[in-house]
Motif scaffolding. Structure first.
Motif, short mmCIF file in Angstrom:
data_model
loop_
_atom_site.label_atom_id
_atom_site.label_comp_id
_atom_site.label_asym_id
_atom_site.label_seq_id
_atom_site.Cartn_x
_atom_site.Cartn_y
_atom_site.Cartn_z
N GLY A 10 0.89 -1.01 -0.04
CA GLY A 10 0.04 -0.10 -0.03
C GLY A 10 0.71 1.19 -0.06
O GLY A 10 0.42 2.43 0.58
N LEU A 11 2.08 1.05 -0.65
CA LEU A 11 2.97 2.36 -0.46
C LEU A 11 2.42 3.41 -1.50
O LEU A 11 2.30 3.33 -2.59
N GLY A 12 2.41 4.78 -0.83
CA GLY A 12 1.99 5.70 -1.74
C GLY A 12 2.79 6.99 -1.23
O GLY A 12 3.41 7.16 -0.26
N LYS A 13 2.92 8.01 -2.34
CA LYS A 13 3.24 9.03 -1.77
C LYS A 13 2.59 10.31 -2.84
O LYS A 13 2.47 10.15 -4.20
N ARG A 14 2.30 11.45 -2.04
CA ARG A 14 1.68 12.34 -2.82
C ARG A 14 2.49 13.87 -2.48
O ARG A 14 3.16 13.90 -1.55
N PHE A 15 2.47 14.66 -3.67
CA PHE A 15 2.84 15.86 -3.55
C PHE A 15 1.53 16.66 -3.69
O PHE A 15 1.39 17.00 -4.99
N GLY A 16 1.01 17.28 -2.71
CA GLY A 16 -0.12 18.02 -2.77
C GLY A 16 -1.09 17.26 -3.24
O GLY A 16 -1.58 16.25 -2.58
N GLU A 17 -1.63 17.80 -4.39
CA GLU A 17 -3.09 16.81 -4.64
C GLU A 17 -2.52 15.63 -5.72
O GLU A 17 -3.17 14.93 -6.04
N ARG A 18 -1.00 15.70 -6.12
CA ARG A 18 -0.76 14.75 -7.16
C ARG A 18 -0.22 13.59 -6.33
O ARG A 18 0.57 13.75 -5.70
N ALA A 19 -0.63 12.45 -6.99
CA ALA A 19 -0.15 11.17 -6.54
C ALA A 19 1.12 10.60 -7.34
O ALA A 19 0.96 10.16 -8.48
N ALA A 20 2.22 10.76 -6.70
CA ALA A 20 3.44 10.25 -7.64
C ALA A 20 3.26 8.75 -7.59
O ALA A 20 3.65 8.02 -8.49
N LEU A 21 3.02 8.12 -6.40
CA LEU A 21 2.97 6.61 -6.00
C LEU A 21 1.75 6.43 -5.41
O LEU A 21 1.22 7.09 -4.54
N GLU A 22 0.96 5.33 -5.85
CA GLU A 22 -0.39 5.08 -5.24
C GLU A 22 -0.70 3.64 -5.06
O GLU A 22 -0.73 2.80 -5.94
N SER A 23 -0.55 3.07 -3.64
CA SER A 23 -0.86 1.85 -3.48
C SER A 23 0.01 0.67 -4.00
O SER A 23 -0.44 -0.12 -4.65
N ILE A 24 1.36 0.84 -3.81
CA ILE A 24 2.18 0.30 -4.50
C ILE A 24 2.63 -1.23 -3.63
O ILE A 24 2.96 -1.09 -2.57
#
Length: 311
Positions: A10-24
């Motif tokens: 479930g790895l995720g990384k967001r920059f503000g509203e933008r999801a660079a990674l989502e549920s990896i």
């Protein structure tokens, strides 16, 4: 020892509203070359930075060499060598001096690995030249040499063949395979599909921050339509004959010959080829070549990403 070198849930990384990674959800077994594959901007470098502690995840968990992150990061990274984007060095120092500077931040034994590391990446003859005289490809190789100073269990390489000429890429491929033969794990982040297919044992395809598929290279290239290319004359008559074979769903003129698409329940390729040859020869059609089309990792990548774009 745990069987996985890298494990995320479930790895995720967001920059503000933008999801660079989502549920990896990623599983990288030990002792393999694993390709993390995606177009530029797909999230590959973000994952590398998360694994190395250079950025913090928004959601999810990570394990590296059996250690939970971030609590066990120091223990894990002691046996990890990494290149993130283009490796940086002190340009006024030689290649050898740069590695000794880096070795000073490792344990004492790292200094003793400098010469062997330079030789292994093909820089033994340029070790005492200043890095400012190195090409981009040479700096990439020096980056791999720096990775080897900690005698790594895991190497994380972000676009490592950038700047390498074809001979250098071939040498790099051999280097990766030799590291895997020693029992090490290599995570290779790249947008070069052909290189991942030729170098890696397993791969994951990431698109728009999500892993869309992962598995062995063999399994990833086994899906999709089965097709057979035939060169025969007269071409139009041959295409008509092939279209009437029950195992064939479509036969079209393609690249100077005919491409026949097989039904999902068609027999294995060798049996189908035999059937097609017999049918063509029975109609007095001259056959020059019959060959099943091998599906590539590029085919799978384009199929997956195009499907997502139109979903």
């Amino acid at each position: 020892m745990p069987s996985l070198a890298i494990e995320t849930h479930g790895l995720g990384k967001r920059f503000g509203e933008r999801a660079a990674l989502e549920s990896i959800d990623l599983e990288v077994p030990r002792g393999c070359a694993f390709g993390f594959l995606g177009r530029n901007g797909a999230g590959k470098t973000t994952l590398v930075r998360l694994l190395l502690g250079l950025a913090q995840p928004t959601t999810g968990t990570m394990r590296l060499l059996g250690h939970d992150l971030p609590s066990g990061r120091a223990e894990a990274l002691a046996r990890v060598g990494a290149i993130v984007e283009e490796p940086r060095f002190h340009p006024h120092l030689t290649g050898r001096e740069n590695l000794h500077v880096h070795a000073a931040a490792r344990d004492a034994s790292a200094h003793g690995r400098v010469d062997a590391a330079l030789k292994r990446v093909g820089l033994g003859n340029r070790a005492d030249d200043k890095v400012k005289t190195y090409s981009l490809g040479m700096r990439q190789r020096l980056g791999v040499a720096r990775c080897l100073l900690c005698d790594p269990e895991l190497l994380i390489l972000d676009e490592p063949v950038n700047g390498l000429d074809p001979a250098g890429i071939l040498e790099f491929r051999g280097l990766v395979r030799s590291l895997v033969d020693e029992g090490r794990t290599v995570l290779l982040s790249s947008h070069l599909l052909d290189e991942v297919e030729k170098t890696c044992d397993l791969a994951a395809i990431v698109d728009n921050g999500r892993v869309v598929v992962q598995g062995t290279i063999e399994a990833l290239t086994a899906g999709g339509e089965r097709t057979i290319d035939i060169v025969a004359s007269p071409t139009v008559k041959a295409a008509g004959v092939l279209a009437g074979v029950p195992a064939v769903t479509r036969a079209i003129e393609y690249n100077g010959g005919i491409r026949a698409t097989l039904a999902p329940d068609a027999p294995r390729d060798l049996d189908v080829v035999t059937v097609l040859l017999r049918r063509l020869l029975a109609e007095d059609i001259q056959v020059e070549r019959v060959a099943p089309v091998t599906r590539s990792l590029e085919d799978e990548f384009l199929s997956m990403t195009t499907r997502l774009e139109h979903a």
